[in-house]
Design a protein around this motif. Structure first.
Motif, PDB file in Angstrom:
ATOM      1  N   ASP A   1       0.798  -1.351  -0.162  1.00  0.00           N
ATOM      2  CA  ASP A   1      -0.023  -0.065  -0.184  1.00  0.00           C
ATOM      3  C   ASP A   1       0.719   1.249   0.023  1.00  0.00           C
ATOM      4  OD1 ASP A   1      -2.224  -1.550  -0.040  1.00  0.00           O
ATOM      5  OD2 ASP A   1      -2.642  -1.342   2.250  1.00  0.00           O
ATOM      6  N   ARG A   2       2.035   1.232   0.721  1.00  0.00           N
ATOM      7  CA  ARG A   2       2.872   2.373   0.689  1.00  0.00           C
ATOM      8  C   ARG A   2       3.568   2.684  -0.460  1.00  0.00           C
ATOM      9  NH1 ARG A   2       8.198   3.195   4.331  1.00  0.00           N
ATOM     10  NH2 ARG A   2       8.682   5.367   3.429  1.00  0.00           N
ATOM     11  N   ILE A   3       4.010   1.606  -1.277  1.00  0.00           N
ATOM     12  CA  ILE A   3       4.612   1.800  -2.541  1.00  0.00           C
ATOM     13  C   ILE A   3       3.493   2.419  -3.577  1.00  0.00           C
ATOM     14  CG2 ILE A   3       5.523   0.521  -4.689  1.00  0.00           C
ATOM     15  CD1 ILE A   3       7.371   0.649  -2.141  1.00  0.00           C
ATOM     16  N   ARG A   4       2.325   1.908  -3.337  1.00  0.00           N
ATOM     17  CA  ARG A   4       1.277   2.054  -4.300  1.00  0.00           C
ATOM     18  C   ARG A   4       0.982   3.761  -4.090  1.00  0.00           C
ATOM     19  NH1 ARG A   4      -1.640  -2.220  -2.843  1.00  0.00           N
ATOM     20  NH2 ARG A   4      -1.004  -3.608  -4.042  1.00  0.00           N
ATOM     21  N   SER A   5       0.914   4.121  -2.874  1.00  0.00           N
ATOM     22  CA  SER A   5       0.531   5.423  -2.443  1.00  0.00           C
ATOM     23  C   SER A   5       1.791   6.461  -2.894  1.00  0.00           C
ATOM     24  CB  SER A   5       0.426   5.744  -0.857  1.00  0.00           C
ATOM     25  OG  SER A   5       1.383   5.629  -0.273  1.00  0.00           O
ATOM     26  N   GLU A   6       2.876   5.872  -2.847  1.00  0.00           N
ATOM     27  CA  GLU A   6       4.226   7.013  -3.293  1.00  0.00           C
ATOM     28  C   GLU A   6       4.162   7.049  -4.674  1.00  0.00           C
ATOM     29  OE1 GLU A   6       7.443   5.843  -0.874  1.00  0.00           O
ATOM     30  OE2 GLU A   6       6.426   6.075   1.043  1.00  0.00           O
ATOM     31  N   GLN A   7       3.613   6.250  -5.475  1.00  0.00           N
ATOM     32  CA  GLN A   7       3.871   6.357  -7.150  1.00  0.00           C
ATOM     33  C   GLN A   7       3.238   7.637  -7.781  1.00  0.00           C
ATOM     34  OE1 GLN A   7       2.394   2.650  -8.477  1.00  0.00           O
ATOM     35  NE2 GLN A   7       4.249   1.532  -8.187  1.00  0.00           N
ATOM     36  N   THR A   8       3.982   8.393  -8.067  1.00  0.00           N
ATOM     37  CA  THR A   8       3.532   9.887  -8.481  1.00  0.00           C
ATOM     38  C   THR A   8       4.099  10.284  -9.836  1.00  0.00           C
ATOM     39  OG1 THR A   8       5.223  10.984  -7.240  1.00  0.00           O
ATOM     40  CG2 THR A   8       2.956  10.612  -6.251  1.00  0.00           C
ATOM     41  N   LEU A   9       4.299   9.386 -10.850  1.00  0.00           N
ATOM     42  CA  LEU A   9       4.691   9.620 -12.257  1.00  0.00           C
ATOM     43  C   LEU A   9       3.746  10.498 -13.009  1.00  0.00           C
ATOM     44  CD1 LEU A   9       6.345   6.052 -13.114  1.00  0.00           C
ATOM     45  CD2 LEU A   9       7.419   8.196 -12.079  1.00  0.00           C
ATOM     46  N   THR A  10       3.849  11.069 -13.346  1.00  0.00           N
ATOM     47  CA  THR A  10       3.155  12.259 -14.048  1.00  0.00           C
ATOM     48  C   THR A  10       4.083  12.635 -15.506  1.00  0.00           C
ATOM     49  OG1 THR A  10       2.330  13.286 -12.301  1.00  0.00           O
ATOM     50  CG2 THR A  10       1.912  14.500 -14.497  1.00  0.00           C
ATOM     51  N   ARG A  11       3.673  12.421 -16.591  1.00  0.00           N
ATOM     52  CA  ARG A  11       4.012  12.748 -17.956  1.00  0.00           C
ATOM     53  C   ARG A  11       4.172  14.108 -18.291  1.00  0.00           C
ATOM     54  NH1 ARG A  11       1.687  13.232 -23.320  1.00  0.00           N
ATOM     55  NH2 ARG A  11       3.497  13.307 -24.688  1.00  0.00           N
ATOM     56  N   ILE A  12       5.272  14.702 -18.357  1.00  0.00           N
ATOM     57  CA  ILE A  12       5.739  16.260 -18.717  1.00  0.00           C
ATOM     58  C   ILE A  12       5.562  16.443 -20.202  1.00  0.00           C
ATOM     59  CG2 ILE A  12       7.299  17.991 -18.587  1.00  0.00           C
ATOM     60  CD1 ILE A  12       8.292  16.565 -16.111  1.00  0.00           C
ATOM     61  N   THR A  13       4.909  17.117 -20.685  1.00  0.00           N
ATOM     62  CA  THR A  13       4.806  17.519 -22.055  1.00  0.00           C
ATOM     63  C   THR A  13       5.395  19.086 -22.322  1.00  0.00           C
ATOM     64  OG1 THR A  13       2.664  18.786 -21.884  1.00  0.00           O
ATOM     65  CG2 THR A  13       2.567  16.299 -22.315  1.00  0.00           C
ATOM     66  N   ASN A  14       5.566  19.422 -23.622  1.00  0.00           N
ATOM     67  CA  ASN A  14       6.082  20.761 -23.934  1.00  0.00           C
ATOM     68  C   ASN A  14       5.171  21.649 -23.273  1.00  0.00           C
ATOM     69  OD1 ASN A  14       8.285  19.873 -25.504  1.00  0.00           O
ATOM     70  ND2 ASN A  14       7.169  19.558 -27.375  1.00  0.00           N
ATOM     71  N   ASP A  15       3.766  21.570 -23.104  1.00  0.00           N
ATOM     72  CA  ASP A  15       3.069  22.619 -22.697  1.00  0.00           C
ATOM     73  C   ASP A  15       3.276  22.943 -21.258  1.00  0.00           C
ATOM     74  OD1 ASP A  15       1.310  22.749 -25.151  1.00  0.00           O
ATOM     75  OD2 ASP A  15      -0.035  20.911 -24.521  1.00  0.00           O
ATOM     76  N   ASP A  16       3.926  21.981 -20.562  1.00  0.00           N
ATOM     77  CA  ASP A  16       4.263  22.224 -19.267  1.00  0.00           C
ATOM     78  C   ASP A  16       5.791  23.096 -19.146  1.00  0.00           C
ATOM     79  OD1 ASP A  16       2.187  20.728 -18.139  1.00  0.00           O
ATOM     80  OD2 ASP A  16       3.477  18.817 -18.753  1.00  0.00           O
TER      81      ASP A  16
END
Length: 65
Positions: free
Chosen positions: A5-20
């Motif tokens: 549960d801790r591993i799942r809660s800490e997964q915060t991958l977000t795709r960065i695009t040129n718009d960011d």
């Protein structure tokens, strides 16, 4: 909380695009809507953009469309 549960809660991958990034309206950016890796590259930096740019900072080679 279990370890899984801790591993799942800490997964915060977000795709960065040129718009960011400052690259959103740069003349030399590569389209990143089909080839996701193009966010980290452009005509000026064909291998990899500087970390400052990828972290949301300014680019010394920025050229507005």
């Amino acid at each position: 909380m279990s370890f899984e549960d801790r591993i799942r809660s800490e997964q915060t991958l977000t795709r960065i695009t040129n718009d960011d990034l400052v690259c959103k309206d740069c003349l030399v950016r590569y389209a990143d809507d089909v080839i996701y890796g193009n966010t980290s590259r452009c005509e000026t930096y064909p291998v990899c953009k500087p970390y400052e740019v990828l972290l949301g900072g300014k680019c010394s080679e920025y050229c507005k469309e």
